[in-house]
Design a protein around this motif. Structure first.
Motif, PDB file in Angstrom:
ATOM      1  N   GLN A  34       0.802  -1.220   0.000  1.00 25.73           N
ATOM      2  CA  GLN A  34       0.000   0.000   0.000  1.00 25.73           C
ATOM      3  C   GLN A  34       0.841   1.279   0.000  1.00 25.73           C
ATOM      4  O   GLN A  34       0.290   2.370  -0.109  1.00 25.73           O
ATOM      5  N   GLY A  35       2.155   1.167   0.177  1.00 25.16           N
ATOM      6  CA  GLY A  35       3.000   2.349   0.068  1.00 25.16           C
ATOM      7  C   GLY A  35       3.658   2.811   1.349  1.00 25.16           C
ATOM      8  O   GLY A  35       4.228   3.914   1.389  1.00 25.16           O
ATOM      9  N   LYS A  36       3.620   1.997   2.393  1.00 26.20           N
ATOM     10  CA  LYS A  36       4.258   2.402   3.663  1.00 26.20           C
ATOM     11  C   LYS A  36       5.761   2.587   3.483  1.00 26.20           C
ATOM     12  O   LYS A  36       6.327   3.603   3.878  1.00 26.20           O
ATOM     13  N   THR A  37       6.399   1.587   2.896  1.00 28.00           N
ATOM     14  CA  THR A  37       7.848   1.656   2.722  1.00 28.00           C
ATOM     15  C   THR A  37       8.247   2.797   1.803  1.00 28.00           C
ATOM     16  O   THR A  37       9.311   3.403   1.971  1.00 28.00           O
ATOM     17  N   ASN A  38       7.395   3.133   0.838  1.00 31.48           N
ATOM     18  CA  ASN A  38       7.719   4.234  -0.064  1.00 31.48           C
ATOM     19  C   ASN A  38       7.942   5.536   0.693  1.00 31.48           C
ATOM     20  O   ASN A  38       8.781   6.352   0.312  1.00 31.48           O
ATOM     21  N   LEU A  39       7.191   5.742   1.764  1.00 35.34           N
ATOM     22  CA  LEU A  39       7.323   6.969   2.550  1.00 35.34           C
ATOM     23  C   LEU A  39       8.682   7.045   3.226  1.00 35.34           C
ATOM     24  O   LEU A  39       9.383   8.067   3.143  1.00 35.34           O
ATOM     25  N   VAL A  40       9.067   5.988   3.908  1.00 38.38           N
ATOM     26  CA  VAL A  40      10.354   6.032   4.621  1.00 38.38           C
ATOM     27  C   VAL A  40      11.527   5.889   3.661  1.00 38.38           C
ATOM     28  O   VAL A  40      12.632   6.371   3.943  1.00 38.38           O
ATOM     29  N   GLU A  41      11.300   5.244   2.522  1.00 36.97           N
ATOM     30  CA  GLU A  41      12.340   5.171   1.500  1.00 36.97           C
ATOM     31  C   GLU A  41      12.705   6.577   1.028  1.00 36.97           C
ATOM     32  O   GLU A  41      13.881   6.868   0.768  1.00 36.97           O
ATOM     33  N   ALA A  42      11.710   7.446   0.922  1.00 42.14           N
ATOM     34  CA  ALA A  42      11.963   8.825   0.501  1.00 42.14           C
ATOM     35  C   ALA A  42      12.847   9.550   1.504  1.00 42.14           C
ATOM     36  O   ALA A  42      13.752  10.311   1.128  1.00 42.14           O
ATOM     37  N   VAL A  43      12.609   9.323   2.796  1.00 46.71           N
ATOM     38  CA  VAL A  43      13.453   9.931   3.823  1.00 46.71           C
ATOM     39  C   VAL A  43      14.884   9.406   3.698  1.00 46.71           C
ATOM     40  O   VAL A  43      15.858  10.160   3.753  1.00 46.71           O
ATOM     41  N   GLY A  44      15.017   8.103   3.507  1.00 47.36           N
ATOM     42  CA  GLY A  44      16.341   7.518   3.333  1.00 47.36           C
ATOM     43  C   GLY A  44      17.041   8.044   2.098  1.00 47.36           C
ATOM     44  O   GLY A  44      18.265   8.245   2.105  1.00 47.36           O
ATOM     45  N   TYR A  45      16.295   8.300   1.029  1.00 45.13           N
ATOM     46  CA  TYR A  45      16.899   8.814  -0.196  1.00 45.13           C
ATOM     47  C   TYR A  45      17.472  10.211   0.034  1.00 45.13           C
ATOM     48  O   TYR A  45      18.565  10.539  -0.429  1.00 45.13           O
TER      49      TYR A  45
END
Length: 377
Positions: A34-45
């Motif tokens: 559903q996109g949970k990891t996408n949010l924190v991946e953006a912070v990591g990027y």
């Protein structure tokens, strides 16, 4: 340091997302996919200029879109900054700080500092040496953002040198006289210069990280250690944190000279930090191949916790990101991890179900489903 607002445009599954954040624990909860990891991946990027899931930028751009934008407002003490990255697969990425004129993407490094632990981190223990080199280099840059330029210089020189060696090797195989290798000495000097600085920083990091990793492992899995870290390279025998960069430079030059015949035959650079290894041992045995699944998880976790502790001790406390890790841990390790991170300035957690978030981690909750991020009341 903590992120106060995260804004995404055409990043991964999100056409647009606006998420207000605060200090303490924030959990993003929702079914897988559903996109949970996408949010924190953006912070990591924003923190590393790279994804913990993929090696290229193209998968980060929403299907059908030409580019993606990741923007975050960051507060450190009384100071607030706005940092923005525009991802353009196949072209140069762009960056802005405080909406000012464009800067180089690597100029944003150090504004967002984050340590991210995810299921992929099992590869730090079980994967190939490249995973551990990447771990070291990302932490080197987090400690000293200017090292991103040194890494880029090293990679550029390595690419040019490999191209020259490949041309020479192909010519030899086809009976030709071989390529003109007169410039190889110059490339050797460039590679050794950047390589010596990178190597020096890695050795310094391993020396500082070793006892912190051992302590972190003892807290996660009491009685299971000790953990030892050993940096093994090809710049001669036994360089240490006390070895000056000038000596490392000379060692690398000598190693390149000794390896030249083999390099010309194989068409690839065989000497340098890109070939080095970080060896991990647990209880006196190599972790890779000997550690159990649970021990490997604990060691990977200890590496990330130690990274967090090291950065925090050096000034600005990083954002701690725990991406879908509690479901992978047994009850004992889950509780210990929660207790260790509960007092961090900002913790971002993703979980498929509310019960996967330990009770010790109280704070804001967001539901993530069908492209929507909604704060629970």
């Amino acid at each position: 340091m903590y992120v106060t607002h995260l804004s995404l445009a055409d990043f991964r599954s999100y056409a647009r997302a606006e998420v207000a954040l605060e200090p303490g624990v924030t959990a993003f909860v929702g079914p897988n996919g559903q996109g949970k990891t996408n949010l924190v991946e953006a912070v990591g990027y924003l923190a590393t200029l790279g994804s913990h899931r993929v090696s290229a930028d193209a998968p980060l751009v929403r299907q059908g879109a030409e580019r993606a934008v990741v923007r975050a407002a960051v507060r450190q003490g009384e100071r607030q900054q706005l940092v923005e990255l525009e991802l353009n697969p196949g072209k140069a990425n762009r960056a802005r700080i405080n909406r000012s004129a464009q800067v180089r993407p690597r100029d944003v490094l150090g504004i967002v500092r984050a340590v991210l632990f995810a299921p992929e981190d099992l590869a730090l223990v079980k994967g190939d040496p490249g995973e551990r080199r990447r771990f070291l280099d990302e932490l080197v840059v987090a400690r000293a953002p200017r090292m991103a330029g040194v890494r880029a210089d090293y990679d550029r020189v390595l690419k040019q040198r490999n191209s020259l060696l490949k041309t020479a090797a192909m010519a030899r195989r086809h009976g030709g006289r071989g390529a003109d290798l007169s410039t190889l000495d110059v490339w050797d000097q460039h590679l050794a210069r950047a390589g010596a600085e990178l190597l020096s920083r890695r050795l310094e990091l391993v020396a500082a990280l070793g006892p912190v990793v051992n302590s972190a492992y003892e807290r996660v899995a009491p009685g299971g250690g000790p953990v030892e870290l050993e940096y093994r390279g090809v710049a001669g025998e036994g360089p240490t944190v006390e070895t000056p960069p000038a000596e490392l430079y000379e060692r690398l030059l000598a190693a390149l000279a000794e390896a030249r015949r083999r390099e010309v035959e194989r068409g690839v650079t065989l000497v340098g930090p890109h070939r080095d290894e970080l060896l991990l041992s647990l209880g006196g045995l190599p972790a890779k191949g000997y550690a159990s699944h649970g021990e490997s998880w604990s060691l990977a976790l200890a590496l990330r916790l130690a990274s967090y502790e090291l950065l925090r001790a050096e000034g600005s406390e990083p954002v701690l990101v725990l991406d879908d890790v509690f479901a992978e841990l047994d009850a004992r390790r889950r509780t210990r991890l929660a207790e260790l991170v509960a007092d961090a300035e900002q913790v971002l957690v993703t979980a498929a179900a509310e019960e996967d978030v330990p009770g010790e981690l109280t704070g804001a909750r967001f539901s993530v489903a069908e492209g929507l991020v909604t704060r629970d009341e």
